[in-house]
Structure formats: structure tokens, C-alpha cells
Design a protein around this motif. Sequence first.
Motif, PDB file in Angstrom:
ATOM      1  N   UNK A  48      23.235  14.435 -94.178  1.00 32.86           N
ATOM      2  CA  UNK A  48      21.278  16.007 -94.302  1.00 32.86           C
ATOM      3  C   UNK A  48      22.219  16.784 -93.741  1.00 32.86           C
ATOM      4  N   UNK A  53      19.531  19.748 -95.230  1.00 32.24           N
ATOM      5  CA  UNK A  53      18.746  19.452 -94.181  1.00 32.24           C
ATOM      6  C   UNK A  53      18.544  20.208 -93.110  1.00 32.24           C
TER       7      UNK A  53
ATOM      8  N   UNK B 277      12.349  28.528 -92.750  1.00 35.82           N
ATOM      9  CA  UNK B 277      14.196  28.160 -92.913  1.00 35.82           C
ATOM     10  C   UNK B 277      14.884  28.518 -92.433  1.00 35.82           C
ATOM     11  N   UNK B 278      15.071  27.952 -91.298  1.00 41.14           N
ATOM     12  CA  UNK B 278      15.494  27.473 -89.280  1.00 41.14           C
ATOM     13  C   UNK B 278      15.625  26.138 -89.114  1.00 41.14           C
ATOM     14  N   UNK B 280      14.765  22.282 -88.591  1.00 39.66           N
ATOM     15  CA  UNK B 280      15.542  20.859 -89.080  1.00 39.66           C
ATOM     16  C   UNK B 280      14.735  19.386 -89.397  1.00 39.66           C
ATOM     17  N   UNK B 281      15.092  19.846 -90.900  1.00 33.97           N
ATOM     18  CA  UNK B 281      14.136  18.905 -91.787  1.00 33.97           C
ATOM     19  C   UNK B 281      14.920  17.258 -91.626  1.00 33.97           C
ATOM     20  N   UNK B 282      15.280  17.005 -91.158  1.00 37.60           N
ATOM     21  CA  UNK B 282      16.106  15.746 -90.890  1.00 37.60           C
ATOM     22  C   UNK B 282      14.945  14.606 -90.492  1.00 37.60           C
ATOM     23  N   UNK B 283      14.088  14.709 -89.218  1.00 37.37           N
ATOM     24  CA  UNK B 283      13.034  14.272 -89.106  1.00 37.37           C
ATOM     25  C   UNK B 283      11.246  15.013 -89.099  1.00 37.37           C
TER      26      UNK B 283
END
Lengths: 297, 284
Positions: A48, A53, B277-278, B280-283
Motif C-alpha cells: 500500500x 494508498x 490528498x491525506x 488512507x485509501x487502503x480500507x
Amino acid sequence: MTAILTATNLTKTYGDVHALDGLTLAAPEGGVYGLLGPNGAGKSTLFRIWLGLIRPTAGQATVLGGAPGVPRRIGSMIETPRFHPFLSARDTLKMLSIAGGLGGDAAEIDALLERVGLTEAAGRKVKGFSVGMHQRLGVAAALLGSPSMVILDEPTSGMDPNGINEMRALLRSLADNDGVTVVLASHQLAEVQKICDRVAILNRGKLAAEGKVSELIGGAGGERLRLSVNDPARAQALIGQAASLDDQSVLAAISRADAPALIRKLATEGVDITEARWVGADLEAVFMQQTEARDAR
Amino acid sequence: MLVDAIAAETFKLTKNWRTSFFAFVFLPVVGLIIALLSELWLEDAFNPNQGGPSLPDLIPFNLTQAVIGSLQPPTFPLTILFCLIGAAVIFAGEYRWETWRLMAPRNTRTNSLLGKILVYAGAAAASLLLGAVLTVIAGLIGAVADGQRIVGGFEGGALNLILGAFGLSWVHLLQAGAVAALAAVATRSILAALMVPLGLGIAQSILQALTSNMPPAEMEWWRPFLMPSLGADILKMALQPVPLPGMELPSALVWASAAALAVWILGGFGGALALFLRQDLSKE
């Protein structure tokens, strides 16, 4: 050796949990590179970060020499891939191709669907797909635009044995015939041993071991004698440093010439041996050694 | 590139036809049906002068006023509601379907979110135009059927009035969309992306209703910042060539209204982008 993915003192914390704990690693260009580790070892977290991400808490990561989070010709699939339920497999690839500035080339999309075995399901809505079909579509999405590197998290998860074989052949072919660097994470050690050239073993966010698969297996001692005994601890003490415990057995890293003497010695000392057989070292043995050694520290 | 993000977002919206239809097409089509029923049947059914012309038939059909009216209809809150459904899906859909980790590595985050904002802005404008065109067509059909004289046109000041009416309604939809975008990114929820701007809009409407009798000359500059729909109404009044008696607008209030709408739109979309922009896109 040119490193295309690096991690330098990389740390990622979630509250008190250290998903990555000062990890330093460099994945080389070319071939198939595997990341191994038990659940929570930090494999997905590392992926990630490389894909932008999430941000690391400390340390640095680079992708193709630059910072993560900048779109490049890198294919990726993180965990079980999710797709827009209203799109068909073909439309999913078209949309992703457009989003990545690749124009949605129909010929490329059809070729990729054929390559991952989804030609017949190309027009079906993704919401009806099985887990294995999601994986296949995820890999096809990762291959859009002929990337120089693909990052795949558990690419064979949820697949049937035929699917696993096909995926293994595809990934090997990508590395051998198309010059694509494949970086994958997997729990399936036998699978990784079959397709990876190099592996890194992560445990609790740290690097436990790294190297060529053949070197790691060789370093694990090659062939060993597995002895099923009534008192494994006593047997281990009698054999000395060459022994390690494995469930109710003792694994002895000795030569075949020394085996009869060792068996006589154990019998003389009152250790009952119910079975003795030679076992070859494999990646699982390396994995167990490395993760247990680190856990013991 | 931004153009790729816009193209991908447009592709998704056209393929998600249920959302596209209900958010941006349904209301204009229902409006057309109701308008036609009203023009061709209800008006005659309730005409006290049976057999003769009804009262509206005696008044010429003013095309300019019809277009302006169709761009600022009494049912505009419904237009906002339906567009908010589209905004919620556009801005929070990737969280709902857990697809950000699929999309994010293919373009920059800035482009990805700007693409969504521009596609929403375009869809809202298209919905507004479709509603206006269909309403005017229904009006024209009714006028021809009733033998009404058609007056008015699109030249000179009329065109400015029409463009002003369209622009203000569109800006109002953008303001609602900006709140939806911020709520979507902050909460990662489609429901919140719909309910937060809706709840805020209802609360602001109640506040505005409480001050509806206040003459504009006595209105404080900060009120449009608290109630952006009041700002839109003030700007609508400012567009009128001749102000109504007692409703003369202080120029400071007009400028404050324009600034208030800009602050709401830029604040909403800008805040969403800064947060995204800041994030967390993992979940999702």
C-alpha cells in the motif's frame, strides 16, 4: 542489481501496532519477487505504501527510483480486488484503461480477458463473479498498458487448483517472456517456491530473511533427518546444535553417513525412536525457521 | 491527466444508468409529464368557463419568462434533492464499492477528485437544461393547443436574464454538491453524502423562512454566509432589471451573497480535496 522497489527504515504504525518496524528492503528488477510472512507481517502495508494508498509513519520508500503515489506504468492488485458492480468485466477494463490514460483500447482489453480466461464472462456484470474470477479480472487490470512491473497481493487467493496452475504459468510467462518484474505476496509457500526467483520473509514488520529461493533453502541445511521420538526435548539436547524441534519430532541436520551412529546413541540413552526418515528442506522450513527465530528473540 | 479522470468518471456514470436516470433525468421527465397534463387536461377540466378560453389562455405565452421560470422553478428544492443523489454516488461510490485502491494508482488523487467534481457539475448543468427545455416545450405545446399568442425571445437583456437564472440555479446545485463531496470524503459514506447536505439545506431553509420578512436593506452581510440559499435568492433579485418597491438591494449585500456562494463551493470542494490528498485509501 537494480532495485525497482525500495524501503529504507520504513515504519508504519496504527496506534500502538507497528505494521512495519524499520523495514529496509530492495526488490530487484526482473524475475518474480515474493514477499512472505504470516498474517500481520506487514506485506500488504508495504504494498500500500509503494502504491501511494497510505503514507509511512517514518522512513522512505521508492518506486522505480521515485516517490510512491505518482501514477506510473505499474500494474497492481491489492488484496481481493473490488470492482464497480454495475460494470461488466470488459467495461471495467475499459474504464480503468481510460482512467490511466491508455484510451480503452478494445483489442488490448479482449486480449487480456483471454489471457486470464475471462473471455466468456467478458460481457457479464462483475457483481455476479466468484472470488476466483475477481482475482483473474484483478490481474487483467494490473496488466493494462503493458506495465514494466506488477505488484500483486495474494494473486491466487480463492482460485481452484486449475486456476492456480494457470495463474502460476501466467506470472512466470510475464517474467520470462514479457520482461515484466512481478512482485507478489502470498501465504502459499509451495506456490511461491515454484514461481519466485527471490523472496523476502517479513515477520512483525521487519525483514527476517531475503535472497534467492535456492540459496535460502540451501542455507536452511538441505536434507534433514526427521526423528519421531518419545522425548523430543531430550533427543534435541543429545543431538546438540544440529537439532531443531518440529511438533513431536526432532529435525537433525546431519549427513547420511552420521545417521546410524546418531540413532545408536539415542537408543543407548533411552530415547525411543518410532520413525526416522529423510526430508528435504523447502521454503516452508526456511519460513518456519526465520519466523520462529525472530519470535524467540 | 485530468481529461482521463473526467472521461473515466463520465464512463462510469453513463454505465450506472439507474443512478444517472434518477439523479439527473427523472425529475425533468416527470416535470414534462406533469406540465403536459396540466396544459392539456387539468386546465380544461377545472376551467370555470367551460367550452370557452380559460383565464391563462387569454394571457400571451411569454417565452422569456417561461425559460427563466423553468430554470428557477418552485420545485427547485426537489431538483437539489435528486442531484444530491447523483452527487452522493459520484463522490462516495468508490468508498461504497471499495474501489479507490483500484482507481487511485492510475491517476493522481487531485485529478481523480477534480474529475468527479467536474462530472457532477456537468451532469447538474445538463439536468437543469433538460428540465428547462422540457418545461418550455410543454408550455409551448399547451400554448399552441390553447391558441395562445407567443411573445418574448432570447435577444438582448432577455438572454442575460436567462443566463443569469441558469447560472444561479447551477451555482446553487454546485453548493449542495460541494457539501456532499466534503461529507463523502470525510465520512466515506453514501448515506452521509446525501443526508448531510440535505439536513443542512433544510436547517438553512428554516432559518431563512424565519427572516423572510426582513427587508434587504436591513439584512446583515453575514446572513448569506450562514444561508447560501438566501445568497442565491438575493442574487436572483439583483438580476431583475427593475427592483420591486421596498426591495432595493445594498450592493454590499449583493457582493456578500456572491462571496458566500463562492466560499461554500470552494470550501466544500477544496476541503474535500485537502482531506482526500491525506487520506488512507487502503480500507474504504
